[in-house]
Design an enzyme around this catalytic site. Structure first.
Site, PDB file in Angstrom:
ATOM      1  N   GLU A 185      -3.169  -3.073  -2.181  1.00 34.36           N
ATOM      2  CA  GLU A 185      -4.307  -2.446  -1.479  1.00 34.36           C
ATOM      3  C   GLU A 185      -4.629  -1.093  -2.115  1.00 34.36           C
ATOM      4  O   GLU A 185      -3.763  -0.228  -2.213  1.00 34.36           O
ATOM      5  CB  GLU A 185      -3.937  -2.265   0.001  1.00 34.36           C
ATOM      6  CG  GLU A 185      -5.016  -1.594   0.842  1.00 34.36           C
ATOM      7  CD  GLU A 185      -4.600  -1.449   2.319  1.00 34.36           C
ATOM      8  OE1 GLU A 185      -3.409  -1.682   2.637  1.00 34.36           O
ATOM      9  OE2 GLU A 185      -5.466  -1.108   3.139  1.00 34.36           O
ATOM     10  N   HIS A 224      -8.602  -6.082   4.570  1.00 30.49           N
ATOM     11  CA  HIS A 224      -8.277  -5.376   5.803  1.00 30.49           C
ATOM     12  C   HIS A 224      -9.613  -5.039   6.434  1.00 30.49           C
ATOM     13  O   HIS A 224     -10.382  -4.253   5.868  1.00 30.49           O
ATOM     14  CB  HIS A 224      -7.515  -4.082   5.523  1.00 30.49           C
ATOM     15  CG  HIS A 224      -6.041  -4.270   5.466  1.00 30.49           C
ATOM     16  ND1 HIS A 224      -5.153  -3.231   5.262  1.00 30.49           N
ATOM     17  CD2 HIS A 224      -5.286  -5.394   5.618  1.00 30.49           C
ATOM     18  CE1 HIS A 224      -3.918  -3.709   5.284  1.00 30.49           C
ATOM     19  NE2 HIS A 224      -3.967  -5.016   5.494  1.00 30.49           N
ATOM     20  N   ASP A 250      -9.573  -2.869   1.690  1.00 33.84           N
ATOM     21  CA  ASP A 250      -9.712  -2.363   3.064  1.00 33.84           C
ATOM     22  C   ASP A 250     -11.061  -1.673   3.093  1.00 33.84           C
ATOM     23  O   ASP A 250     -11.331  -0.801   2.256  1.00 33.84           O
ATOM     24  CB  ASP A 250      -8.552  -1.394   3.341  1.00 33.84           C
ATOM     25  CG  ASP A 250      -8.611  -0.747   4.714  1.00 33.84           C
ATOM     26  OD1 ASP A 250      -9.682  -0.222   5.072  1.00 33.84           O
ATOM     27  OD2 ASP A 250      -7.585  -0.732   5.415  1.00 33.84           O
ATOM     28  N   ASP A 293     -10.259   4.253  10.597  1.00 34.35           N
ATOM     29  CA  ASP A 293      -9.596   3.129  11.255  1.00 34.35           C
ATOM     30  C   ASP A 293     -10.014   2.934  12.705  1.00 34.35           C
ATOM     31  O   ASP A 293      -9.175   2.728  13.584  1.00 34.35           O
ATOM     32  CB  ASP A 293      -8.071   3.271  11.125  1.00 34.35           C
ATOM     33  CG  ASP A 293      -7.620   3.099   9.680  1.00 34.35           C
ATOM     34  OD1 ASP A 293      -7.739   1.978   9.161  1.00 34.35           O
ATOM     35  OD2 ASP A 293      -7.171   4.082   9.072  1.00 34.35           O
ATOM     36  N   TRP A 316       0.866  -1.184   0.000  1.00 36.03           N
ATOM     37  CA  TRP A 316       0.000   0.000   0.000  1.00 36.03           C
ATOM     38  C   TRP A 316       0.898   1.229   0.000  1.00 36.03           C
ATOM     39  O   TRP A 316       1.822   1.314   0.808  1.00 36.03           O
ATOM     40  CB  TRP A 316      -0.915   0.046   1.234  1.00 36.03           C
ATOM     41  CG  TRP A 316      -1.575   1.383   1.345  1.00 36.03           C
ATOM     42  CD1 TRP A 316      -2.569   1.865   0.536  1.00 36.03           C
ATOM     43  CD2 TRP A 316      -1.243   2.448   2.247  1.00 36.03           C
ATOM     44  NE1 TRP A 316      -2.870   3.156   0.884  1.00 36.03           N
ATOM     45  CE2 TRP A 316      -2.073   3.533   1.922  1.00 36.03           C
ATOM     46  CE3 TRP A 316      -0.313   2.587   3.274  1.00 36.03           C
ATOM     47  CZ2 TRP A 316      -2.013   4.751   2.603  1.00 36.03           C
ATOM     48  CZ3 TRP A 316      -0.252   3.794   3.966  1.00 36.03           C
ATOM     49  CH2 TRP A 316      -1.111   4.864   3.636  1.00 36.03           C
ATOM     50  N   HIS A 364     -11.603   2.095   2.604  1.00 39.95           N
ATOM     51  CA  HIS A 364     -10.975   2.741   1.451  1.00 39.95           C
ATOM     52  C   HIS A 364     -11.887   2.983   0.260  1.00 39.95           C
ATOM     53  O   HIS A 364     -11.435   3.037  -0.879  1.00 39.95           O
ATOM     54  CB  HIS A 364      -9.766   1.917   0.994  1.00 39.95           C
ATOM     55  CG  HIS A 364      -8.621   1.986   1.938  1.00 39.95           C
ATOM     56  ND1 HIS A 364      -7.360   1.534   1.635  1.00 39.95           N
ATOM     57  CD2 HIS A 364      -8.542   2.477   3.193  1.00 39.95           C
ATOM     58  CE1 HIS A 364      -6.562   1.721   2.666  1.00 39.95           C
ATOM     59  NE2 HIS A 364      -7.251   2.288   3.626  1.00 39.95           N
ATOM     60  N   ASP A 403     -12.097   7.083   6.260  1.00 45.27           N
ATOM     61  CA  ASP A 403     -11.153   6.007   6.572  1.00 45.27           C
ATOM     62  C   ASP A 403     -10.501   6.251   7.933  1.00 45.27           C
ATOM     63  O   ASP A 403      -9.317   6.509   8.032  1.00 45.27           O
ATOM     64  CB  ASP A 403     -10.093   5.978   5.461  1.00 45.27           C
ATOM     65  CG  ASP A 403      -9.003   4.958   5.718  1.00 45.27           C
ATOM     66  OD1 ASP A 403      -9.328   3.873   6.194  1.00 45.27           O
ATOM     67  OD2 ASP A 403      -7.828   5.262   5.447  1.00 45.27           O
TER      68      ASP A 403
HETATM   69  C1  RNT Z   1      -3.797   2.849   5.052  1.00 46.87           C
HETATM   70  C2  RNT Z   1      -3.916   1.399   4.770  1.00 46.87           C
HETATM   71  C3  RNT Z   1      -2.791   0.551   5.269  1.00 46.87           C
HETATM   72  C4  RNT Z   1      -2.314   0.963   6.655  1.00 46.87           C
HETATM   73  C5  RNT Z   1      -1.344   0.011   7.288  1.00 46.87           C
HETATM   74  C6  RNT Z   1      -0.687   0.613   8.483  1.00 46.87           C
HETATM   75  O1  RNT Z   1      -4.920   3.553   4.744  1.00 46.87           O
HETATM   76  O2  RNT Z   1      -5.125   0.925   5.259  1.00 46.87           O
HETATM   77  O3  RNT Z   1      -3.149  -0.770   5.228  1.00 46.87           O
HETATM   78  O4  RNT Z   1      -3.383   1.154   7.524  1.00 46.87           O
HETATM   79  O5  RNT Z   1      -0.446  -0.417   6.358  1.00 46.87           O
HETATM   80 ZN    ZN Z   2      -5.449  -1.174   5.224  1.00 39.51          ZN
END
Ligand code: RNT
Ligand code: ZN
Length: 414
Positions: A222, A282, A255, A292, A181, A258, A290
């Protein structure tokens, strides 16, 4: 009759074998991201987190050394049922005796301690090159940089990581997923959308030009729609990434933070399964963007799990977690998120997919809706508790006492 026996009978009446569900789930590896433990800092640089991702919060007690991070991962794992794989970033290289190697020069030996750790715990390892939080990220660009020195540095990093991924697979006997990524992109409307993507393609071609064992290492790519400070354009968009994956025969990684907010990964899985031998995920939780957040037991996580189970793709989907919350106890964040991924998978395994699909084929959509809604009040919790207890981890909320104890005895002393 115990609560589990009662639940088992109830599920049996709709054709679900709870024993088989528990057995399948116990064997399914979930790749646990190491970076929840230290807010994505790693051990190799003093650079602030960059790349359009952000941790917020300063909850006390974060891991700052390999030993602390390993102890925290152990604590979390002792409270999470099921099989785990360890997911490392290149920035977690461990340097000893004053030695140091830059990202483009890291070697397997810098991860020997992680290998020993994983082997002792019978875990496989997944890997991620770290294309962020480093002085060679120039103008938010890495593999797509027009500066040849910058681009070449990151190509060398990718190649170095591929060797390390092979080493992980070799040592643990478990295939390693190496996920690429890059954060590359622009805050505002770019003048040229084409050239950065052409350079990214060229860089990936260069990284993948080195020989590697495709049975041992699965390279995933990714995609992403935007990042903080990279709002208008990301080089590794969904179209770029899927096209590249198909062109090179590597593996796509989605992910679920994303995509545009009304797009759902659960709706994308079936299409990718049709055209790819393996896919990777992910699992995270976007809150408006995004962001997280820690994975919760919500509808979309359950729907993602359903897509994997209903298409009988447990051995075709690499499932990893990816979130980072610095505002709460970090060990608890791991436990909450990974227990919820497990719960979502168990829910999917306790759903009569074939019967529901048959209803769809006979156009009985009324009964599908009625059944789906009734299933929501089935005694899932009793099967979940049984699963936790068989895995030797705390049942119900009792795991939190362990967190409080660990915080008082370990984290608060850091
Ligand atoms: C970032 C991506 C990636 C990271 C990690 C830390 O938006 O999701 O996967 O979160 O590599
Ligand atoms: Zn990710």
């Amino acid at each position: 009759m115990t609560r589990y026996e009662y639940a088992k009978d109830m599920y049996a009446k709709i054709g679900i074998d709870t024993e088989a569900a528990i057995e399948k789930l116990s064997a399914l590896p979930i790749s646990m991201h190491c970076w929840q433990g230290d807010d994505v800092v790693g051990f190799d640089s003093k650079e602030a987190l960059s790349g359009g991702i952000q941790t917020t919060g300063n909850y006390p007690g974060k891991a700052t050394t390999p030993d602390e991070l390993m102890a925290d991962i152990d604590k979390a794992c002792s409270l999470i049922p099921g099989k785990k794989k360890l997911n490392l970033h290149a920035s977690y290289a461990i340097f000893e005796n004053g030695e140091f190697a830059d990202r483009d020069a890291i070697e397997p030996k810098h991860f020997a301690k992680w290998v020993a750790y994983a082997k002792e715990r019978n875990m496989g390892i997944d890997f991620n090159p770290t294309f962020f939080s480093h002085p060679m990220v120039k103008d938010n660009l890495t593999l797509s940089s027009p500066d040849e020195e910058v681009r070449a540095f990151w190509v060398r990093h990718g190649k170095a990581c591929l060797k390390i991924a092979e080493y992980f697979a070799q040592e643990t006997g478990v295939p390693c997923v190496m996920n690429i990524w890059i954060p590359d992109g622009y805050k505002d409307i770019p003048a040229d959308r084409f050239a950065p993507r052409a350079r990214f393609k060229k860089s990936l071609d260069e990284i993948l030009s080195i020989d590697y064992d495709k049975e041992k290492v699965y390279i995933t790519l990714e995609s992403k729609v935007f990042g903080i400070g990279l709002e208008s354009y990301t080089v590794g968009s969904a179209e770029f990434s899927l096209s590249y994956v198909n062109y090179k025969g590597i593996t796509p990684l989605m992910d679920n933070g994303h995509y545009h907010p009304t797009e759902v990964v659960s709706d994308k899985i079936s299409s990718l399964l049709l055209f790819n031998e393996k896919i990777a995920l992910h699992v995270t939780r976007g809150v408006r963007w995004d962001s997280d957040h820690v994975v919760i037991f919500d509808d979309e996580t359950k729907e993602i799990a359903k897509e994997i189970v209903a298409h009988d793709a447990l051995d075709r989907v690499f499932i990893a977690t990816d979130y980072f919350d610095a505002s709460i106890n970090r060990v608890a964040a791991w436990v909450i998120g990974l227990r919820n991924v497990q719960k979502a998978m168990l829910t999917a395994l306790l759903t009569p997919h074939a019967a529901l699909a048959a209803l769809q084929d006979s156009a009985n959509t009324t009964k599908i809706l009625a059944t789906q809604e009734e299933l929501k009040t089935y005694p899932f919790g009793d099967v979940w508790n049984e699963y936790c207890s068989r895995c030797g981890v705390p049942v119900g909320e009792s795991w939190f006492e362990e967190i409080e104890k660990y915080e008082a005895e370990v984290l608060s002393k850091r």
